[in-house]
Design an enzyme around this catalytic site. Structure first.
Site, mmCIF file in Angstrom:
data_model
loop_
_atom_site.group_PDB
_atom_site.id
_atom_site.type_symbol
_atom_site.label_atom_id
_atom_site.label_comp_id
_atom_site.label_asym_id
_atom_site.label_seq_id
_atom_site.Cartn_x
_atom_site.Cartn_y
_atom_site.Cartn_z
ATOM 1 N N ASN A 9 35.733 0.410 34.825
ATOM 2 C CA ASN A 9 35.989 0.990 36.145
ATOM 3 C C ASN A 9 36.901 0.032 36.897
ATOM 4 O O ASN A 9 36.450 -1.020 37.356
ATOM 5 C CB ASN A 9 34.652 1.189 36.880
ATOM 6 C CG ASN A 9 34.842 1.688 38.301
ATOM 7 O OD1 ASN A 9 35.949 2.052 38.704
ATOM 8 N ND2 ASN A 9 33.764 1.699 39.069
ATOM 9 N N LYS A 11 38.275 0.454 39.705
ATOM 10 C CA LYS A 11 38.125 0.579 41.167
ATOM 11 C C LYS A 11 39.505 0.663 41.837
ATOM 12 O O LYS A 11 40.426 1.213 41.232
ATOM 13 C CB LYS A 11 37.256 -0.564 41.704
ATOM 14 C CG LYS A 11 35.917 -0.657 40.956
ATOM 15 C CD LYS A 11 34.901 -1.551 41.607
ATOM 16 C CE LYS A 11 33.619 -1.553 40.777
ATOM 17 N NZ LYS A 11 32.552 -2.336 41.357
ATOM 18 N N HIS A 98 29.022 6.649 42.396
ATOM 19 C CA HIS A 98 29.018 5.180 42.385
ATOM 20 C C HIS A 98 28.458 4.676 43.710
ATOM 21 O O HIS A 98 28.690 5.275 44.770
ATOM 22 C CB HIS A 98 30.450 4.669 42.164
ATOM 23 C CG HIS A 98 30.488 3.212 41.832
ATOM 24 N ND1 HIS A 98 30.321 2.235 42.784
ATOM 25 C CD2 HIS A 98 30.628 2.578 40.648
ATOM 26 C CE1 HIS A 98 30.375 1.049 42.193
ATOM 27 N NE2 HIS A 98 30.551 1.228 40.895
ATOM 28 N N GLU A 100 29.379 2.408 45.591
ATOM 29 C CA GLU A 100 30.410 2.149 46.610
ATOM 30 C C GLU A 100 30.780 3.443 47.332
ATOM 31 O O GLU A 100 31.100 3.431 48.517
ATOM 32 C CB GLU A 100 31.632 1.485 45.955
ATOM 33 C CG GLU A 100 31.318 0.038 45.585
ATOM 34 C CD GLU A 100 32.067 -0.504 44.385
ATOM 35 O OE1 GLU A 100 33.045 0.111 43.944
ATOM 36 O OE2 GLU A 100 31.647 -1.570 43.872
ATOM 37 N N GLU A 170 23.131 1.074 37.713
ATOM 38 C CA GLU A 170 23.872 -0.021 38.346
ATOM 39 C C GLU A 170 23.092 -0.506 39.568
ATOM 40 O O GLU A 170 23.246 0.057 40.663
ATOM 41 C CB GLU A 170 25.253 0.460 38.796
ATOM 42 C CG GLU A 170 26.194 0.815 37.677
ATOM 43 C CD GLU A 170 27.654 0.600 38.096
ATOM 44 O OE1 GLU A 170 28.365 -0.097 37.368
ATOM 45 O OE2 GLU A 170 28.066 1.119 39.147
ATOM 46 N N GLY A 176 29.367 -6.874 41.266
ATOM 47 C CA GLY A 176 30.355 -7.805 41.813
ATOM 48 C C GLY A 176 29.771 -9.103 42.326
ATOM 49 O O GLY A 176 30.453 -9.862 43.021
ATOM 50 N N SER A 216 27.963 -6.814 37.000
ATOM 51 C CA SER A 216 28.280 -8.173 36.525
ATOM 52 C C SER A 216 28.138 -8.343 35.009
ATOM 53 O O SER A 216 27.701 -9.389 34.540
ATOM 54 C CB SER A 216 27.440 -9.218 37.273
ATOM 55 O OG SER A 216 27.746 -9.193 38.654
HETATM 56 P P1 13P Z 1 31.192 -5.474 38.271
HETATM 57 O O1 13P Z 1 31.231 -5.431 36.764
HETATM 58 O O2 13P Z 1 32.455 -6.046 38.861
HETATM 59 O O3 13P Z 1 29.947 -6.089 38.787
HETATM 60 O O4 13P Z 1 31.191 -3.938 38.771
HETATM 61 C C1 13P Z 1 30.260 -3.074 38.239
HETATM 62 C C2 13P Z 1 30.601 -1.702 38.672
HETATM 63 O O5 13P Z 1 30.434 -1.356 39.832
HETATM 64 C C3 13P Z 1 31.165 -0.788 37.677
HETATM 65 O O6 13P Z 1 31.191 0.509 38.154
#
Ligand code: 13P
Length: 254
Positions: A9, A11, A98, A100, A170, A176, A216
């Site tokens: 992803n 983003k 997601h 976010e 997640e 992150g 992560s």
């Molecule tokens: P990270 O791997 O940067 O923690 O992000 C995970 C994520 O949100 C994947 O959709």
């Protein structure tokens, strides 16, 4: 045996040129991976790079996904993109719900359910993201949150459709932050998710479903996570942005 799935992803990162460069590097590097034919790899770039990436991944083992969709087919929905549009761009997967999007764009469980249903109807595989916040975990509400998210997101999803849904656990506190869930923490939630699906759809169906972990994940922790019975792959943010780190992560899948 469930086929491992790794999803990158990206983003809100990468211009078109940067996306093409990463794909070209990735295509070269992944040819060295011994078990590449046994793994599904999906890249989810920003909308703006989807068309270019569709062409860049041609004749490779990489597949394409979008990071979001709107549930309406077309009409006066400024700024939104439909499943037909992402299909047109070569996407066979889409990330839905997601954290976010739940947090910054106020997506609700009901929005997410509509997106799941419309993507299934268009034969696009939804990657449904669920997960608890740190406060939820501290308050021992993880399983309640996961259950509620699943109940809403999977409402009206039929048993002949559910194996086309990928569920991504997640935990928000792991995204992150560099603080990945331990294999034990991830496994117990994955098992809970599989049991939820078993209660709703039966053992044979739940056993086939792919449940992946995100938060992560990197080349160092992927193999321990993958040793767990109910972890079938990863949804990777930061470590998918560079071709080298992403390839190393795929190489370390066991
Ligand atoms: P990270 O791997 O940067 O923690 O992000 C995970 C994520 O949100 C994947 O959709």
């Amino acid at each position: 045996m469930r086929r491992p799935l790794i999803v990158g992803n990206w983003k809100m990162n990468k211009t078109i040129q940067e996306a093409i460069q990463t794909i070209n590097d990735l295509k070269t590097l992944v040819t060295d991976i011994a078990n590449i034919n046994n793994i599904d790899i999906v890249i989810c770039p920003a909308y703006t790079a989807l068309y270019a990436v569709k062409h860049a991944i041609a004749h490779s083992r990489l597949m394409l996904g979008a990071q979001n969709i709107f549930w309406q087919e077309n009409g006066a929905f400024t700024g939104e993109i439909s499943t037909s549009m992402i299909k047109d761009l070569g996407c066979s997967y889409v990330i839905v719900g997601h954290s976010e999007r739940r947090q910054y764009f106020k997506e609700t469980d009901s929005d997410i359910n509509k997106k799941i249903l419309v993507s299934l109807n268009k034969n696009i595989t939804p990657i449904l993201c669920i997960g608890e916040s740190l406060q939820n975990r501290v308050d021992k509400l993880t399983f309640n949150i996961i259950k509620t998210q699943l109940e809403h997101a999977l409402a009206n999803v039929k048993s002949n459709q559910i194996t086309s849904v990928i569920i991504a656990y997640e935990p928000i506190w792991a995204i992150g932050t560099g603080q990945t869930a331990t294999p034990f923490q991830a496994q117990e939630v994955h098992l809970f998710i599989r049991k939820f699906c078993e209660d709703k759809y039966g053992y044979n169906i739940a056993d086939k479903m792919r449940i992946i972990y995100g938060g992560s994940v990197n080349s160092e922790n992927i193999s321990d996570l993958m040793k767990e019975t109910d972890i079938d792959g990863g949804l990777i943010g930061g470590a998918s942005l560079q071709a080298k780190s992403f390839t190393q992560l795929i190489k370390n899948l066991k």
